[in-house]
Design a protein around this motif. Sequence first.
Motif, mmCIF file in Angstrom:
data_model
loop_
_atom_site.group_PDB
_atom_site.id
_atom_site.type_symbol
_atom_site.label_atom_id
_atom_site.label_comp_id
_atom_site.label_asym_id
_atom_site.label_seq_id
_atom_site.Cartn_x
_atom_site.Cartn_y
_atom_site.Cartn_z
ATOM 1 N N PRO A 1 0.828 -1.212 0.000
ATOM 2 C CA PRO A 1 0.000 0.000 0.000
ATOM 3 C C PRO A 1 0.856 1.254 0.000
ATOM 4 C CG PRO A 1 0.050 -1.005 2.177
ATOM 5 C CD PRO A 1 0.671 -1.994 1.239
ATOM 6 N N SER A 2 0.251 2.386 -0.222
ATOM 7 C CA SER A 2 0.993 3.637 -0.305
ATOM 8 C C SER A 2 1.760 3.926 0.975
ATOM 9 C CB SER A 2 0.031 4.806 -0.571
ATOM 10 O OG SER A 2 -0.667 4.603 -1.779
ATOM 11 N N PRO A 3 2.951 4.536 0.848
ATOM 12 C CA PRO A 3 3.693 4.931 2.044
ATOM 13 C C PRO A 3 3.012 6.128 2.721
ATOM 14 C CG PRO A 3 4.775 5.775 0.074
ATOM 15 C CD PRO A 3 3.656 4.893 -0.391
ATOM 16 N N THR A 4 3.522 6.502 3.859
ATOM 17 C CA THR A 4 2.995 7.662 4.583
ATOM 18 C C THR A 4 3.038 8.900 3.689
ATOM 19 O OG1 THR A 4 3.825 6.732 6.650
ATOM 20 C CG2 THR A 4 3.288 9.090 6.643
ATOM 21 N N LYS A 5 2.001 9.716 3.749
ATOM 22 C CA LYS A 5 1.937 10.925 2.933
ATOM 23 C C LYS A 5 3.099 11.857 3.271
ATOM 24 C CE LYS A 5 -1.096 14.777 1.682
ATOM 25 N NZ LYS A 5 -2.390 15.458 1.952
ATOM 26 N N PHE A 6 3.779 12.296 2.235
ATOM 27 C CA PHE A 6 4.935 13.177 2.432
ATOM 28 C C PHE A 6 4.503 14.482 3.081
ATOM 29 C CE2 PHE A 6 7.688 16.626 0.887
ATOM 30 C CZ PHE A 6 8.913 16.180 1.359
ATOM 31 N N ASP A 7 5.297 14.914 4.087
ATOM 32 C CA ASP A 7 4.995 16.146 4.805
ATOM 33 C C ASP A 7 6.261 16.657 5.459
ATOM 34 O OD1 ASP A 7 3.840 18.221 6.325
ATOM 35 O OD2 ASP A 7 2.007 17.049 6.649
ATOM 36 N N THR A 8 6.465 17.960 5.427
ATOM 37 C CA THR A 8 7.669 18.546 6.027
ATOM 38 C C THR A 8 7.370 19.264 7.342
ATOM 39 O OG1 THR A 8 7.390 20.628 4.796
ATOM 40 C CG2 THR A 8 8.690 18.875 3.755
ATOM 41 N N VAL A 9 6.116 19.289 7.745
ATOM 42 C CA VAL A 9 5.725 19.985 8.970
ATOM 43 C C VAL A 9 6.195 19.190 10.187
ATOM 44 C CG1 VAL A 9 3.791 20.822 10.363
ATOM 45 C CG2 VAL A 9 3.732 21.044 7.869
ATOM 46 N N SER A 10 6.871 19.873 11.107
ATOM 47 C CA SER A 10 7.316 19.229 12.336
ATOM 48 C C SER A 10 6.101 18.699 13.095
ATOM 49 C CB SER A 10 8.070 20.234 13.205
ATOM 50 O OG SER A 10 8.436 19.645 14.431
ATOM 51 N N GLY A 11 6.164 17.431 13.490
ATOM 52 C CA GLY A 11 5.027 16.822 14.178
ATOM 53 C C GLY A 11 4.145 16.001 13.269
ATOM 54 N N SER A 12 4.316 16.132 11.964
ATOM 55 C CA SER A 12 3.546 15.298 11.025
ATOM 56 C C SER A 12 4.057 13.860 11.102
ATOM 57 C CB SER A 12 3.679 15.826 9.598
ATOM 58 O OG SER A 12 5.010 15.668 9.131
ATOM 59 N N GLN A 13 3.251 12.929 10.610
ATOM 60 C CA GLN A 13 3.640 11.524 10.676
ATOM 61 C C GLN A 13 4.917 11.261 9.889
ATOM 62 O OE1 GLN A 13 2.535 9.148 12.610
ATOM 63 N NE2 GLN A 13 3.960 7.655 11.739
ATOM 64 N N PHE A 14 5.033 11.862 8.708
ATOM 65 C CA PHE A 14 6.238 11.631 7.907
ATOM 66 C C PHE A 14 7.467 12.211 8.609
ATOM 67 C CE2 PHE A 14 9.254 11.690 4.479
ATOM 68 C CZ PHE A 14 8.881 10.628 3.670
ATOM 69 N N TYR A 15 7.310 13.376 9.221
ATOM 70 C CA TYR A 15 8.423 13.993 9.941
ATOM 71 C C TYR A 15 8.848 13.096 11.104
ATOM 72 C CZ TYR A 15 11.206 17.724 12.105
ATOM 73 O OH TYR A 15 12.236 18.470 12.633
ATOM 74 N N LYS A 16 7.886 12.533 11.799
ATOM 75 C CA LYS A 16 8.193 11.633 12.922
ATOM 76 C C LYS A 16 8.967 10.399 12.441
ATOM 77 C CE LYS A 16 4.157 12.867 15.754
ATOM 78 N NZ LYS A 16 2.854 12.376 16.289
ATOM 79 N N GLU A 17 8.569 9.873 11.292
ATOM 80 C CA GLU A 17 9.268 8.700 10.753
ATOM 81 C C GLU A 17 10.704 9.042 10.376
ATOM 82 O OE1 GLU A 17 6.715 7.427 7.596
ATOM 83 O OE2 GLU A 17 5.132 6.756 8.975
ATOM 84 N N ARG B 1 17.898 -1.914 8.398
ATOM 85 C CA ARG B 1 17.815 -0.826 7.418
ATOM 86 C C ARG B 1 17.514 0.522 8.071
ATOM 87 N NH1 ARG B 1 20.922 -3.459 5.089
ATOM 88 N NH2 ARG B 1 20.652 -2.748 2.950
ATOM 89 N N ILE B 2 16.765 0.500 9.185
ATOM 90 C CA ILE B 2 16.560 1.764 9.899
ATOM 91 C C ILE B 2 17.782 2.067 10.767
ATOM 92 C CG2 ILE B 2 15.371 0.791 11.921
ATOM 93 C CD1 ILE B 2 13.568 3.303 11.879
ATOM 94 N N TYR B 3 18.418 1.026 11.302
ATOM 95 C CA TYR B 3 19.649 1.229 12.081
ATOM 96 C C TYR B 3 20.759 1.823 11.211
ATOM 97 C CZ TYR B 3 17.526 -1.900 15.592
ATOM 98 O OH TYR B 3 16.700 -2.480 16.528
ATOM 99 N N GLY B 4 20.751 1.455 9.943
ATOM 100 C CA GLY B 4 21.754 1.976 9.022
ATOM 101 C C GLY B 4 21.413 3.342 8.473
ATOM 102 N N GLY B 5 20.183 3.814 8.743
ATOM 103 C CA GLY B 5 19.793 5.147 8.323
ATOM 104 C C GLY B 5 19.346 5.262 6.882
ATOM 105 N N ILE B 6 18.911 4.159 6.291
ATOM 106 C CA ILE B 6 18.573 4.215 4.855
ATOM 107 C C ILE B 6 17.103 3.930 4.552
ATOM 108 C CG2 ILE B 6 20.923 3.680 4.132
ATOM 109 C CD1 ILE B 6 20.078 0.793 3.676
ATOM 110 N N HIS B 7 16.293 3.598 5.593
ATOM 111 C CA HIS B 7 14.868 3.337 5.372
ATOM 112 C C HIS B 7 14.031 3.856 6.535
ATOM 113 C CE1 HIS B 7 14.518 0.973 1.707
ATOM 114 N NE2 HIS B 7 15.581 0.262 2.056
ATOM 115 N N TYR B 8 12.803 4.274 6.209
ATOM 116 C CA TYR B 8 11.807 4.590 7.225
ATOM 117 C C TYR B 8 11.135 3.276 7.642
ATOM 118 C CZ TYR B 8 12.206 8.947 4.473
ATOM 119 O OH TYR B 8 12.662 10.025 3.746
ATOM 120 N N MET B 9 10.478 3.304 8.810
ATOM 121 C CA MET B 9 9.855 2.075 9.314
ATOM 122 C C MET B 9 8.762 1.504 8.415
ATOM 123 S SD MET B 9 11.167 0.424 11.740
ATOM 124 C CE MET B 9 9.957 -0.849 12.011
#
Length: 450
Positions: free
Chosen positions: A231-247, A419-427
């Motif tokens: 399914p689609s990934p989390t909606k892209f967002d640059t706002v601090s506190g948004s789900q994508f920013y948290k990821e 992959r998240i430990y290596g810094g190359i993927h979101y959860m």
Amino acid sequence: MIIPAKKEKSISKMKKIPYISCILIIVLFGCKQKTDEVRLAAFCKNQLTQWNRKLTRVIITDIFTPPVCSRIYAYCNIAAYEAMRGADTGYKTYAGILHDLTEVPQVSSANKCFYSIAGIIAFSTAAQKLVFNKDAVVDMENEYLGQLKTIVNDNDLVDKSVAFGRQVGNHITDWAAKDGYLQRTSRPGYIVNKQPGRWQPTPPDYIDAVEPNWNTVRTFVLDSATQFVSPSPTKFDTVSGSQFYKEAMEVYKAVNSKQHIDIAKFWDCNPNVSVTQGHVMYFQQKISPGGHWIHITASVTEKENYDELKKASVLSKVAIAIADAFISCWSTKYTYSLLRPETYINKYIDKDWKPLLQTPAFPEYTSGHSVASTSAAAMLTHLVGNNYSYIDSTEIIFGMPIKKYSSFEEAAHEACISRIYGGIHYMPAINNGMEEGKKIGSYIISKLNK
């Protein structure tokens, strides 16, 4: 009257001599043939697993991308299996199961064959046509045939076995040649644009997108490359506190732990890591995700002391699961074309931040290691067993220690989280990649069991 009788007895003895000689010749020939088979069995033990490791060395020096690596392992191990399966009628052909694979040549019932030899030659024949460094594989084969001459006396039977293996290997590579691999490079490449959230080339070398048309390569078992797109990934967002920013922040904070660093490096498996010194750029040679799981499979089949045909069966099935996983994952990647954490974090959180591992040159979602590892683990669990303890020594040659696992699922989960430990993927790429891999593995198991 007595004298003729004695003469008759002598003649009778003379008639028996050729008869006895024939028996002795047959017995001696049978013993010789039996000795050949015993010595050959000892020599052939673990040959296929060793050839997979040798193939890995060639693949590494050829610097193939992870999807291409998976394709090579699949065709070579399928070739070996199809050449060996005549040794036991209980093993079914992949013809009619794998897409477009037609009936594979067989040895007639009137002839004899050293199937273990045929399997290695089929593997070698396929490898020679799939790698760049064909000469390295030819040298390996010549060394193998030279060793055979010191072990087997029946050269005619060896020659027939080699010829049969070559025939099967050529049949498999003819099939491979029609899978769309050669045509993929003539298709349009990835177009980089400034649309928010879209993937862009990453440091240090800003390499173009790798294999944007891999979804056009023919699958082995899956109905299509899009059968299990996540399914689609989390909606892209640059706002601090948004789900994508948290990821993104989750990735930002995950690379500090010593334990995380060790796990990330163990499962790095990036064969395309580049190093730049001055004006010179070169690649650090590493194993691919598919190669890592093929090595795990090889070690496990040796530990279980499987015969060569069963090794071929297990290796080919795992290789198929990995290859289809990469086709599916690459379709997902270029469907969503999501930017990497490094791009996002440098622009919106910390311009000086660097991931622990070098960011691979393709879109982020889903995680290739997650999809492939979970698919491979599902197949190994099905074939070898659940809660199966083993030691993974794959990374020793790259300076990493051995690791112990209590199951294939445990190893796959660690590979995914690395992959998240290596810094190359979101959860989400990891979690949804695992689900994608599970579905692929289960589907392939159901199809190959028919």
